[in-house]
Motif scaffolding. Structure first.
Motif, PDB file in Angstrom:
ATOM      1  N   ALA A  69      31.692  51.737  45.798  1.00  0.00           N
ATOM      2  CA  ALA A  69      33.105  52.019  45.559  1.00  0.00           C
ATOM      3  C   ALA A  69      33.945  50.750  45.606  1.00  0.00           C
ATOM      4  O   ALA A  69      34.886  50.578  44.815  1.00  0.00           O
ATOM      5  CB  ALA A  69      33.617  53.028  46.579  1.00  0.00           C
ATOM      6  N   THR A  70      33.620  49.830  46.519  1.00  0.00           N
ATOM      7  CA  THR A  70      34.367  48.574  46.616  1.00  0.00           C
ATOM      8  C   THR A  70      34.201  47.741  45.355  1.00  0.00           C
ATOM      9  O   THR A  70      35.181  47.225  44.795  1.00  0.00           O
ATOM     10  CB  THR A  70      33.897  47.775  47.841  1.00  0.00           C
ATOM     11  N   ALA A  73      35.893  49.617  42.255  1.00  0.00           N
ATOM     12  CA  ALA A  73      37.360  49.556  42.285  1.00  0.00           C
ATOM     13  C   ALA A  73      37.863  48.148  41.991  1.00  0.00           C
ATOM     14  O   ALA A  73      38.856  47.965  41.275  1.00  0.00           O
ATOM     15  CB  ALA A  73      37.867  50.035  43.648  1.00  0.00           C
ATOM     16  N   THR A  74      37.174  47.133  42.523  1.00  0.00           N
ATOM     17  CA  THR A  74      37.602  45.754  42.301  1.00  0.00           C
ATOM     18  C   THR A  74      37.422  45.343  40.846  1.00  0.00           C
ATOM     19  O   THR A  74      38.314  44.725  40.241  1.00  0.00           O
ATOM     20  CB  THR A  74      36.809  44.807  43.219  1.00  0.00           C
ATOM     21  N   LEU A  75      36.286  45.681  40.260  1.00  0.00           N
ATOM     22  CA  LEU A  75      36.059  45.356  38.854  1.00  0.00           C
ATOM     23  C   LEU A  75      37.016  46.113  37.938  1.00  0.00           C
ATOM     24  O   LEU A  75      37.501  45.561  36.940  1.00  0.00           O
ATOM     25  CB  LEU A  75      34.612  45.666  38.475  1.00  0.00           C
ATOM     26  N   SER A  76      37.301  47.376  38.278  1.00  0.00           N
ATOM     27  CA  SER A  76      38.222  48.151  37.451  1.00  0.00           C
ATOM     28  C   SER A  76      39.632  47.560  37.516  1.00  0.00           C
ATOM     29  O   SER A  76      40.345  47.540  36.507  1.00  0.00           O
ATOM     30  CB  SER A  76      38.242  49.610  37.899  1.00  0.00           C
ATOM     31  N   ALA A  77      40.030  47.044  38.687  1.00  0.00           N
ATOM     32  CA  ALA A  77      41.336  46.393  38.797  1.00  0.00           C
ATOM     33  C   ALA A  77      41.372  45.107  37.976  1.00  0.00           C
ATOM     34  O   ALA A  77      42.382  44.798  37.319  1.00  0.00           O
ATOM     35  CB  ALA A  77      41.658  46.097  40.262  1.00  0.00           C
ATOM     36  N   ALA A  78      40.262  44.352  38.002  1.00  0.00           N
ATOM     37  CA  ALA A  78      40.196  43.120  37.220  1.00  0.00           C
ATOM     38  C   ALA A  78      40.277  43.400  35.724  1.00  0.00           C
ATOM     39  O   ALA A  78      40.782  42.574  34.949  1.00  0.00           O
ATOM     40  CB  ALA A  78      38.899  42.371  37.551  1.00  0.00           C
ATOM     41  N   ILE A  79      39.791  44.559  35.299  1.00  0.00           N
ATOM     42  CA  ILE A  79      39.871  44.941  33.887  1.00  0.00           C
ATOM     43  C   ILE A  79      41.237  45.531  33.556  1.00  0.00           C
ATOM     44  O   ILE A  79      41.823  45.245  32.504  1.00  0.00           O
ATOM     45  CB  ILE A  79      38.761  45.961  33.549  1.00  0.00           C
ATOM     46  N   ALA A  80      41.771  46.350  34.453  1.00  0.00           N
ATOM     47  CA  ALA A  80      42.990  47.099  34.165  1.00  0.00           C
ATOM     48  C   ALA A  80      44.234  46.218  34.119  1.00  0.00           C
ATOM     49  O   ALA A  80      45.163  46.500  33.353  1.00  0.00           O
ATOM     50  CB  ALA A  80      43.179  48.196  35.211  1.00  0.00           C
ATOM     51  N   VAL A  81      44.285  45.165  34.918  1.00  0.00           N
ATOM     52  CA  VAL A  81      45.489  44.326  34.939  1.00  0.00           C
ATOM     53  C   VAL A  81      45.713  43.628  33.599  1.00  0.00           C
ATOM     54  O   VAL A  81      46.798  43.756  33.002  1.00  0.00           O
ATOM     55  CB  VAL A  81      45.429  43.317  36.104  1.00  0.00           C
ATOM     56  N   GLY A 190      46.273  51.815  42.550  1.00  0.00           N
ATOM     57  CA  GLY A 190      45.214  52.121  41.592  1.00  0.00           C
ATOM     58  C   GLY A 190      43.846  51.794  42.151  1.00  0.00           C
ATOM     59  O   GLY A 190      42.888  52.542  41.950  1.00  0.00           O
ATOM     60  N   TRP A 191      43.758  50.664  42.868  1.00  0.00           N
ATOM     61  CA  TRP A 191      42.478  50.293  43.490  1.00  0.00           C
ATOM     62  C   TRP A 191      42.037  51.355  44.485  1.00  0.00           C
ATOM     63  O   TRP A 191      40.860  51.724  44.523  1.00  0.00           O
ATOM     64  CB  TRP A 191      42.625  48.944  44.192  1.00  0.00           C
ATOM     65  N   LEU A 192      42.979  51.848  45.280  1.00  0.00           N
ATOM     66  CA  LEU A 192      42.624  52.852  46.280  1.00  0.00           C
ATOM     67  C   LEU A 192      42.185  54.150  45.614  1.00  0.00           C
ATOM     68  O   LEU A 192      41.198  54.768  46.033  1.00  0.00           O
ATOM     69  CB  LEU A 192      43.807  53.117  47.207  1.00  0.00           C
TER      70      LEU A 192
END
Length: 264
Positions: A69-70, A73-81, A190-192
């Motif tokens: 999950a960590t 969530a971190t990779l998805s934030a790096a993509i989403a921003v 969003g990360w959470l």
């Protein structure tokens, strides 16, 4: 008719009770001293919480889920921003199609995604790989981060950015020192949400996990197919508690109201 009249308050109270009742029952059952799923009426016991420590497969699965999950969530934030910046601030051919592509996992049943990922991983020969398991989770949780990032960007006052660029700051400096701090509540929220959804994911994970990468929800499902005892309630209560603590910390640091509206 008053919006906040007694009937409206009663309706909201009933909805909240309906949503929270199953969680309360599960938490109560977790403290039963009995061998069956019963609510304790005489005394409370930590018996089934101690039993978790005697079942190492749950501990291993918890570690897998936490790490998975960590990373997801971190990779998805790096993509989403950067994706959110492109979709919100630029008009280009295929913009709507790109946005729809990022959000498509929200409308595709996870059962379908699980079967599709299983077939794809088998074709490329990476079945059971933890890295590909992470990527499959990134695909399904990125929309949660993207929506909050876009909401934060849409409510952002760009005056500070324009002033910084007028004074000679580069685009990278403006993003790092102005834009990112201003949208940080949306990114963090969003990360959470991505972390919670990845940690709780069951339907898709059943198809793409291996014996070495079994996650906690999958382990719970496997255990429940063999036996039903209050230990499942104890594990569920711990998951509820961890989620509640995470939301409380997030509220204390940023404020959930600011995160939901995407404002700083």
């Amino acid at each position: 008719m008053q919006k906040n009249g007694p009937l409206a308050l009663l309706f909201h109270a009933l909805v909240i009770a309906f949503v929270l009742a199953p969680l309360v029952v599960v938490c109560l059952v977790a403290f039963t001293p009995e061998n069956t799923l019963t609510i304790p009426t005489v005394r409370f016991s930590l018996r089934w919480f101690r039993a978790i420590l005697d079942y190492p497969d749950f501990i291993t699965a918890f570690g897998n889920s936490l790490w998975l999950a960590t990373l997801a969530a971190t990779l998805s934030a790096a993509i989403a921003v950067p994706a959110g910046l492109a979709i919100d601030r630029y008009r280009f051919a295929g913009r709507d199609a790109l946005n729809a592509l990022f959000l498509s996992p929200l409308i595709i049943p996870h059962l379908v995604l699980g079967v599709a990922f299983l077939r794809f991983f088998a074709l490329v020969g990476v079945t059971g790989s933890f890295a590909w398991l992470v990527m499959s989770h990134v695909i399904i949780v990125t929309p949660y981060v993207l929506r909050l990032v876009i909401a934060a960007l849409s409510g952002l006052d760009r005056g500070a950015e324009q002033a910084a660029m007028t004074l000679g700051a580069s685009r990278l400096t403006v993003f790092r020192r102005i834009t990112l701090p201003m949208i940080l509540p949306g990114v963090t929220g969003g990360w959470l949400l991505a972390f919670i959804n990845s940690f709780d994911e069951l339907t898709m994970s059943i198809f793409v996990t291996s014996p070495a990468t079994v996650t906690l929800p999958v382990r719970m499902y496997m255990y429940a197919t063999d036996s039903i005892d209050p230990m499942m309630a104890a594990v569920s209560a711990l998951m509820i508690a961890l989620t509640a603590i995470a939301m409380l910390v997030l509220d204390r640091v940023f404020g959930l109201d600011k995160i939901l509206v995407g404002e700083k």
